[in-house]
Design an enzyme around this catalytic site. Structure first.
Site, PDB file in Angstrom:
ATOM      1  N   ASP A  33     -40.507 -38.666  -5.938  1.00 25.86           N
ATOM      2  CA  ASP A  33     -39.984 -37.026  -6.283  1.00 25.86           C
ATOM      3  C   ASP A  33     -38.477 -36.821  -7.536  1.00 25.86           C
ATOM      4  OD1 ASP A  33     -41.558 -33.486  -6.303  1.00 25.86           O
ATOM      5  OD2 ASP A  33     -39.591 -33.541  -7.317  1.00 25.86           O
ATOM      6  N   ILE A  34     -39.347 -36.759  -8.838  1.00 23.09           N
ATOM      7  CA  ILE A  34     -37.895 -36.427  -9.512  1.00 23.09           C
ATOM      8  C   ILE A  34     -36.712 -35.447  -9.030  1.00 23.09           C
ATOM      9  CG2 ILE A  34     -38.238 -34.856 -11.400  1.00 23.09           C
ATOM     10  CD1 ILE A  34     -37.319 -36.742 -13.315  1.00 23.09           C
ATOM     11  N   GLY A  95     -47.733 -21.634  -4.832  1.00 27.16           N
ATOM     12  CA  GLY A  95     -47.036 -22.668  -5.541  1.00 27.16           C
ATOM     13  C   GLY A  95     -46.497 -23.364  -6.188  1.00 27.16           C
ATOM     14  N   HIS A 102     -51.398 -33.489  -5.798  1.00 23.62           N
ATOM     15  CA  HIS A 102     -50.274 -33.917  -4.601  1.00 23.62           C
ATOM     16  C   HIS A 102     -50.603 -33.309  -3.738  1.00 23.62           C
ATOM     17  CE1 HIS A 102     -48.634 -30.888  -7.529  1.00 23.62           C
ATOM     18  NE2 HIS A 102     -47.167 -31.156  -6.200  1.00 23.62           N
ATOM     19  N   HIS A 104     -46.849 -33.503  -1.219  1.00 24.73           N
ATOM     20  CA  HIS A 104     -44.809 -34.226  -1.360  1.00 24.73           C
ATOM     21  C   HIS A 104     -45.505 -35.030   0.512  1.00 24.73           C
ATOM     22  CE1 HIS A 104     -43.566 -31.245  -4.446  1.00 24.73           C
ATOM     23  NE2 HIS A 104     -44.850 -30.731  -4.139  1.00 24.73           N
TER      24      HIS A 104
HETATM   25  P1  5GP Z   1     -45.088 -28.381  -6.695  1.00 22.03           P
HETATM   26  O1  5GP Z   1     -44.870 -27.552  -6.731  1.00 22.03           O
HETATM   27  O2  5GP Z   1     -46.574 -28.570  -8.425  1.00 22.03           O
HETATM   28  O3  5GP Z   1     -46.238 -28.914  -5.394  1.00 22.03           O
HETATM   29  O4  5GP Z   1     -44.834 -29.790  -7.225  1.00 22.03           O
HETATM   30  C1  5GP Z   1     -44.285 -30.352  -8.225  1.00 22.03           C
HETATM   31  C2  5GP Z   1     -43.736 -32.095  -7.654  1.00 22.03           C
HETATM   32  O5  5GP Z   1     -43.676 -32.518  -9.057  1.00 22.03           O
HETATM   33  C3  5GP Z   1     -41.900 -31.464  -7.896  1.00 22.03           C
HETATM   34  O6  5GP Z   1     -40.899 -31.323  -6.900  1.00 22.03           O
HETATM   35  C4  5GP Z   1     -41.124 -31.709  -9.530  1.00 22.03           C
HETATM   36  O7  5GP Z   1     -40.208 -32.322  -8.359  1.00 22.03           O
HETATM   37  C5  5GP Z   1     -42.228 -33.099  -9.553  1.00 22.03           C
HETATM   38  N1  5GP Z   1     -42.268 -33.817 -11.131  1.00 22.03           N
HETATM   39  C6  5GP Z   1     -42.472 -32.933 -12.296  1.00 22.03           C
HETATM   40  N2  5GP Z   1     -42.312 -34.017 -12.771  1.00 22.03           N
HETATM   41  C7  5GP Z   1     -42.120 -34.809 -12.734  1.00 22.03           C
HETATM   42  C8  5GP Z   1     -42.160 -36.465 -12.678  1.00 22.03           C
HETATM   43  O8  5GP Z   1     -42.236 -35.998 -14.170  1.00 22.03           O
HETATM   44  N3  5GP Z   1     -41.304 -37.339 -12.310  1.00 22.03           N
HETATM   45  C9  5GP Z   1     -41.882 -37.073 -10.551  1.00 22.03           C
HETATM   46  N4  5GP Z   1     -41.183 -38.034 -10.142  1.00 22.03           N
HETATM   47  N5  5GP Z   1     -41.800 -35.892  -9.941  1.00 22.03           N
HETATM   48  C10 5GP Z   1     -41.725 -34.799 -11.135  1.00 22.03           C
END
Ligand code: 5GP
Ligand code: ZN
Length: 115
Positions: A33-34, A95, A102, A104
């Site tokens: 994750d970034i 959220g 995906h 986490h």
């Molecule tokens: P969500 O809130 O949709 O469950 O999580 C999305 C996750 O994707 C976030 O933790 C965010 O930091 C990560 N993320 C968003 N854009 C990128 C990206 O371009 N590269 C990476 N490696 N992670 C990303």
């Protein structure tokens, strides 16, 4: 394979946006994750564009099983020995920010920034 040209994770799958990969096969990709919440924070992602858990059907059972089974393997490979958390956010109220399914997988010694 179904992809969405505007989807950031589809772009990572296609190699159009760089990511620090931890795993890849024909069906799945895993990358860091970034904005990590913890010492190890991976995202496990089906390569096919599935928007969220709301779009998953029984036909995705094997794929989702693969995703689940991959998590402990990648955590072990990353040296995580104290346990970890697996989180899937779904939709607005869940959220979810990136609308490509995906999971986490978050671990490493606490304190963590989040979670
Ligand atoms: P969500 O809130 O949709 O469950 O999580 C999305 C996750 O994707 C976030 O933790 C965010 O930091 C990560 N993320 C968003 N854009 C990128 C990206 O371009 N590269 C990476 N490696 N992670 C990303
Ligand atoms: Zn996508």
């Amino acid at each position: 394979m179904s992809t969405d040209p505007n989807c950031i994770f589809c772009k990572i799958v296609a190699g159009q946006i760089p990511a620090k990969k931890a795993y890849e096969d024909d069906d799945l990709i895993a990358f860091h994750d970034i904005h990590p919440w913890a010492p190890v924070h991976l995202l496990l992602v089906p390569k096919r564009h599935i928007a969220s858990m709301e779009s998953v059907t029984e036909q995705d059972g094997a794929l989702m099983g693969k995703l689940m089974v991959l998590a402990p393997r990648l955590m072990a490979e990353a040296g995580v020995t104290g346990g970890f958390r697996q989180v899937i956010n779904t939709g607005r109220d869940g959220g979810q920010e990136v609308h490509h399914l995906h999971m986490h997988v978050i671990g490493g010694p606490r304190p963590w920034a989040k979670g």
